[in-house]
Design an enzyme around this catalytic site. Structure first.
Site, PDB file in Angstrom:
ATOM      1  N   HIS A 216       2.520 -24.710 -15.360  1.00  0.00           N
ATOM      2  CA  HIS A 216       2.693 -25.634 -14.237  1.00  0.00           C
ATOM      3  C   HIS A 216       2.429 -27.080 -14.617  1.00  0.00           C
ATOM      4  O   HIS A 216       2.950 -27.995 -13.966  1.00  0.00           O
ATOM      5  CB  HIS A 216       1.776 -25.232 -13.078  1.00  0.00           C
ATOM      6  N   GLY A 217       1.611 -27.320 -15.626  1.00  0.00           N
ATOM      7  CA  GLY A 217       1.347 -28.697 -16.006  1.00  0.00           C
ATOM      8  C   GLY A 217       0.378 -28.807 -17.158  1.00  0.00           C
ATOM      9  O   GLY A 217      -0.480 -27.938 -17.352  1.00  0.00           O
TER      10      GLY A 217
END
Length: 466
Positions: free
Chosen positions: A319-320
């Site tokens: 996700h990041g």
């Protein structure tokens, strides 16, 4: 060009007209051309990224299939997957790994290595890995045409933020030609409209309330922190599931069925059930291409728990590139392990069976809400300020707070009441049983109000950053 914008409506109308006019043999060309226009709307200079990934996967599979020796085939598979992951690592993770891992270990100087992240690179990369691995496993035949792979990857409704599609879920639908009748047009518009409501009326409307707290989290009262926590819980769901509904609706209009990606996840009674209904295509991807190859549950208990934790950590990192996402993944991994520990233990299972279902639900949703704080926070210190502040004293609710936040509180209340009815199945049922004239008037009114509320534009979808 996002689904809730005027630009997308104009683009889709033009695309739909061409879709109806052109013969079926041109549909794949239309998908590729239209999707490249759609993708290039944000940044023309990065449109080469999906093209390179598609080409790598196409020729990589051919290269793998030419090898007969099993060990060499595995090596070639690993190399192709590595090449597919290189652009993702360069654009998304090079800054994080160098400055957060290499610099502390070596004492090197901090360097700003951040580059513009191509939209949808994570989703495109996972889609290409699905194709390569499924062909290697014999679950899908090798494609003879690069055009088919381009159309499969670039199909614009799911190009930027999913659902993450296996080749068997989309390629056969594209290659056999989409239907040209209008029987699915009304259903597609209806599903799209419900997604539009989630995005504009819920996600966009509450985003400013959430943003204010996360931008300046210092010295706020506990209820303001809780409002931000509740607000983001609603925002992240309505934003992403709204995108998915609009993607599914757009595809249905074009005669393509996309898989379900959300199914009332906030009604789950444990964390495992939550992940079975949240971002379903990602959960299944992580299960089939990471968790099971690691050994899944068919190993020792400790190894099983390690597999869960590794999968969720990498899911968080997907996700990041930030410690907040890693912590978020760790917490969910530990939570799922606890669910399995209860299942493994007859004594704990018995104890757990006596816990009222409302309490199980409340515990699950509270855990999800608090871990969303790490997901949303720009850094760990912000997350700690918000979580610790939410449990500070006093926690009394004043009339001034209620008056000042009546609108976001109303949004949260409406969402809480309606969420258990939010499913594609119910939308389909509503469409087939409703009076089409009344439904058409309702949809038209929703669109007019949406344009008025959003002033002709809408904020970017949260998952576009991933």
């Amino acid at each position: 060009m996002i689904f809730s914008s005027i630009e997308y409506f104009i683009f889709f109308i033009a695309y739909f007209i061409l879709f109806k006019i052109l013969s079926a043999k041109w549909h794949l060309h239309l998908i590729i051309f239209g999707s490249l226009v759609f993708y290039s709307w944000w940044d023309l200079t990065l449109s080469w990224v999906p093209a390179v990934l598609c080409t790598t996967a196409f020729y990589g599979v051919i290269w793998i299939e030419k090898e007969i020796d099993k060990q060499n085939r595995i090596k070639r598979l690993a190399l192709v997957i590595l090449v597919l992951l290189l652009p993702l690592f360069y654009f998304k993770y090079n800054h994080f790994f160098y400055n957060e891992i290499i610099v502390p270990l070596t004492g090197s100087a901090f360097i700003n290595l951040k580059v513009v992240l191509p939209l949808g690179i994570s989703f495109i990369t996972f889609t290409m890995i699905s194709y390569v691995v499924d062909v290697y496993r014999g679950r899908f035949p090798i494609e003879k045409s690069l055009k088919d792979i381009f159309a499969y990857t670039l199909f614009f409704p799911q190009l930027i933020a999913g659902p993450i599609l296996r080749p068997s879920e989309l390629i056969p639908q594209l290659t056999r030609g989409s239907t040209k009748n209008l029987s699915s047009f009304g259903l597609g518009i209806t599903i799209f409209t419900f997604g539009l409501v989630k995005k504009v009326f819920f996600s966009d409307s509450i985003s400013s309330t959430v943003e204010q707290v996360y931008l300046n989290p210092f010295g706020l009262d506990p209820m303001t922190y809780w409002l931000a926590i509740w607000g983001f819980t609603v925002q992240i769901y309505c934003d992403f599931s709204g995108y998915t509904d609009m993607a599914i609706g757009s595809a249905i209009i074009l005669g393509i069925n996309l898989p379900l990606n959300f199914n009332k996840p906030y009604t789950a009674y444990n964390l495992q059930e939550f992940w079975q209904n949240w971002h379903i295509t990602l959960s299944k991807w992580l299960r089939d291409y990471l968790y099971i190859p690691l050994g899944g549950a068919y190993c020792s208990k400790n190894r099983h728990f390690a597999n869960i934790l590794i999968t969720m950590i990498l899911g968080g990192l997907w996700h990041g590139a930030n410690w907040t996402f890693i912590i978020w993944g760790v917490l969910h991994g530990v939570g799922i392990i606890l669910v399995h520990l209860i299942k493994y233990s007859p004594f704990l299972s018995l104890i757990f069976s006596y816990i009222p279902r409302p309490l199980k639900w409340a515990t699950t949703i509270l855990f999800v809400m608090l871990t969303w704080v790490f997901f949303r926070s720009p850094d760990l210190s912000t997350a700690w300020i918000i979580i610790s502040g939410a449990f500070a004293f006093p926690t009394s609710v004043g009339s001034d707070f209620l008056y000042a936040n009546i609108f976001p509180l109303l949004i949260i209340l409406i969402f809480a009441i309606t969420h258990r009815f939010d499913s594609i199945v119910n939308i389909r049922l509503l469409y087939h049983k409703s009076n089409k004239i009344i439904l058409g008037v309702f949809i038209l009114a929703i669109w007019i109000i949406s344009i008025a509320v959003s002033h002709g534009s809408s904020s970017q979808f949260i998952y576009f950053d991933f």
